[in-house]
Design an enzyme around this catalytic site. Sequence first.
Site, PDB file in Angstrom:
ATOM      1  N   CYS A  47      -6.570   5.044   7.742  1.00 10.18           N
ATOM      2  CA  CYS A  47      -5.672   4.264   6.887  1.00 10.18           C
ATOM      3  C   CYS A  47      -4.739   3.480   7.799  1.00 10.18           C
ATOM      4  O   CYS A  47      -3.766   4.028   8.323  1.00 10.18           O
ATOM      5  CB  CYS A  47      -4.883   5.160   5.939  1.00 10.18           C
ATOM      6  SG  CYS A  47      -3.738   4.247   4.877  1.00 10.18           S
ATOM      7  N   GLY A  48      -5.039   2.208   7.994  1.00 11.37           N
ATOM      8  CA  GLY A  48      -4.243   1.395   8.906  1.00 11.37           C
ATOM      9  C   GLY A  48      -2.827   1.175   8.426  1.00 11.37           C
ATOM     10  O   GLY A  48      -1.864   1.268   9.203  1.00 11.37           O
ATOM     11  N   ASN A  67      -6.330  10.952   0.003  1.00 12.41           N
ATOM     12  CA  ASN A  67      -6.322   9.943  -1.049  1.00 12.41           C
ATOM     13  C   ASN A  67      -5.619  10.469  -2.296  1.00 12.41           C
ATOM     14  O   ASN A  67      -5.409  11.674  -2.464  1.00 12.41           O
ATOM     15  CB  ASN A  67      -7.752   9.540  -1.413  1.00 12.41           C
ATOM     16  CG  ASN A  67      -8.451   8.810  -0.289  1.00 12.41           C
ATOM     17  OD1 ASN A  67      -7.874   7.943   0.351  1.00 12.41           O
ATOM     18  ND2 ASN A  67      -9.710   9.154  -0.049  1.00 12.41           N
ATOM     19  N   ASN A 114       0.875  -1.173   0.000  1.00 10.79           N
ATOM     20  CA  ASN A 114       0.000   0.000   0.000  1.00 10.79           C
ATOM     21  C   ASN A 114       0.915   1.226   0.000  1.00 10.79           C
ATOM     22  O   ASN A 114       1.649   1.457   0.955  1.00 10.79           O
ATOM     23  CB  ASN A 114      -0.879  -0.031   1.240  1.00 10.79           C
ATOM     24  CG  ASN A 114      -2.010   0.968   1.227  1.00 10.79           C
ATOM     25  OD1 ASN A 114      -2.569   1.264   2.265  1.00 10.79           O
ATOM     26  ND2 ASN A 114      -2.388   1.484   0.083  1.00 10.79           N
ATOM     27  N   CYS A 146      -5.177  -2.843   2.273  1.00 11.07           N
ATOM     28  CA  CYS A 146      -6.003  -1.823   2.922  1.00 11.07           C
ATOM     29  C   CYS A 146      -6.266  -2.316   4.337  1.00 11.07           C
ATOM     30  O   CYS A 146      -7.005  -3.282   4.544  1.00 11.07           O
ATOM     31  CB  CYS A 146      -7.313  -1.602   2.175  1.00 11.07           C
ATOM     32  SG  CYS A 146      -8.417  -0.407   2.974  1.00 11.07           S
ATOM     33  N   GLY A 147      -5.618  -1.672   5.312  1.00 13.09           N
ATOM     34  CA  GLY A 147      -5.704  -2.140   6.690  1.00 13.09           C
ATOM     35  C   GLY A 147      -7.101  -2.079   7.255  1.00 13.09           C
ATOM     36  O   GLY A 147      -7.554  -3.011   7.934  1.00 13.09           O
ATOM     37  N   SER A 148      -7.821  -0.987   6.993  1.00 13.84           N
ATOM     38  CA  SER A 148      -9.173  -0.890   7.541  1.00 13.84           C
ATOM     39  C   SER A 148     -10.099  -1.909   6.887  1.00 13.84           C
ATOM     40  O   SER A 148     -11.018  -2.432   7.536  1.00 13.84           O
ATOM     41  CB  SER A 148      -9.721   0.533   7.386  1.00 13.84           C
ATOM     42  OG  SER A 148      -9.819   0.920   6.039  1.00 13.84           O
ATOM     43  N   ASN A 173     -14.456   4.419   8.473  1.00 14.69           N
ATOM     44  CA  ASN A 173     -14.784   4.621   7.068  1.00 14.69           C
ATOM     45  C   ASN A 173     -15.651   3.449   6.611  1.00 14.69           C
ATOM     46  O   ASN A 173     -15.605   2.365   7.188  1.00 14.69           O
ATOM     47  CB  ASN A 173     -13.516   4.758   6.212  1.00 14.69           C
ATOM     48  CG  ASN A 173     -12.529   3.633   6.437  1.00 14.69           C
ATOM     49  OD1 ASN A 173     -12.754   2.734   7.241  1.00 14.69           O
ATOM     50  ND2 ASN A 173     -11.419   3.663   5.737  1.00 14.69           N
ATOM     51  N   GLU A 186     -10.236   0.412  -3.047  1.00 16.10           N
ATOM     52  CA  GLU A 186     -10.208   1.402  -1.977  1.00 16.10           C
ATOM     53  C   GLU A 186     -10.859   2.709  -2.421  1.00 16.10           C
ATOM     54  O   GLU A 186     -10.548   3.236  -3.495  1.00 16.10           O
ATOM     55  CB  GLU A 186      -8.755   1.649  -1.548  1.00 16.10           C
ATOM     56  CG  GLU A 186      -8.620   2.396  -0.256  1.00 16.10           C
ATOM     57  CD  GLU A 186      -7.196   2.350   0.277  1.00 16.10           C
ATOM     58  OE1 GLU A 186      -6.987   2.836   1.398  1.00 16.10           O
ATOM     59  OE2 GLU A 186      -6.291   1.843  -0.421  1.00 16.10           O
ATOM     60  N   ARG A 187     -11.753   3.200  -1.592  1.00 19.78           N
ATOM     61  CA  ARG A 187     -12.443   4.453  -1.884  1.00 19.78           C
ATOM     62  C   ARG A 187     -11.432   5.575  -2.123  1.00 19.78           C
ATOM     63  O   ARG A 187     -10.583   5.850  -1.298  1.00 19.78           O
ATOM     64  CB  ARG A 187     -13.358   4.806  -0.705  1.00 19.78           C
ATOM     65  CG  ARG A 187     -14.135   6.095  -0.871  1.00 19.78           C
ATOM     66  CD  ARG A 187     -14.988   6.402   0.340  1.00 19.78           C
ATOM     67  NE  ARG A 187     -14.196   6.638   1.541  1.00 19.78           N
ATOM     68  CZ  ARG A 187     -14.680   7.160   2.671  1.00 19.78           C
ATOM     69  NH1 ARG A 187     -15.965   7.475   2.755  1.00 19.78           N
ATOM     70  NH2 ARG A 187     -13.897   7.342   3.715  1.00 19.78           N
TER      71      ARG A 187
END
Length: 303
Positions: free
Chosen positions: A76-77, A67, A15, A224-226, A163, A215-216
């Site tokens: 953002c994890g 973003n 990421n 994507c951690g979350s 999110n 990812e948005r």
Amino acid sequence: MATKAAFARMNGLGNQIIVADMRGRADSITSAAAIRLASDSETAFDQIMAIHDPRTPGTDYYIAIINCDGTQAQACGNGTRCVVQALAAETGRHAFTFETRAGILTATEHDDGLISVDMGTPRFDWQDIPLAQAVADTRKIELQVGPADAPVLHSPSIASMGNPHAVFWVDKDVWSYELDKFGPLLENHPIFPERANISIAHVTSSDTIDLRTWERGAGLTRACGSAACAAAVSAARTGRTGRKVTVNVPGGPLLIEWRDDDHVMMTGPAEWEFSGTFDPATGEWSRDTQGLQGSGNADRGTA
């Protein structure tokens, strides 16, 4: 004329992250600057993690998250792990408390170099995600891709980790699905007034999940951690797994634990690539060997 700010190009399991040092400054990174950095192959990123002076007593820093399309993100994890590694290398500290748009979180760097982030508590009520209409049970909502009698994807679990996330459960290889085609359509579906992160998840054992994410505001991502957290809590909530799982994303594994106190812990690595300076107003940048230091492509590409 504003002085340039230091940055580090890093990644969390592929990421792509820019950690920007905005401490001691009154300005912020403009959308135009973010878009310019994102369009350069050397500085292309999924998120910018901009470190600002603290706004709330008891926190170390405020982190603004941007973003690659210039929009603001709540969480953002993977980026948070990169921030921790950069700050730990600079300060010698290994535990931090951050404030983001999603709230306050804590993070710790371990002796083995892995970093744990307390991602907070998940939310499942439709108003909190948010959804555009009332849904009685967000473990499974009515949403599908493809023909009504033979949908390609259907009945996602919905959760918020600060999110919005939609997790579509599949029973075969996550690479079998055209996420690059479905992702942007689902991200912008009217049911999601703030758009959403879209994931495809395959539970391969009681403690393992394979995951791909659109990812948005960023598109296909290697991690994507979350989203990994949202998939883990949704899997446990629907009886697919226990509360401690390994989530395999294209960039590698993340360990996710949904603790008894309802907090979700995410543990994984971060990697420093190079540093430089940039203009927060324009995005003009140059590479150097100073500034923040820690120890591209689509989601199947190389990290």
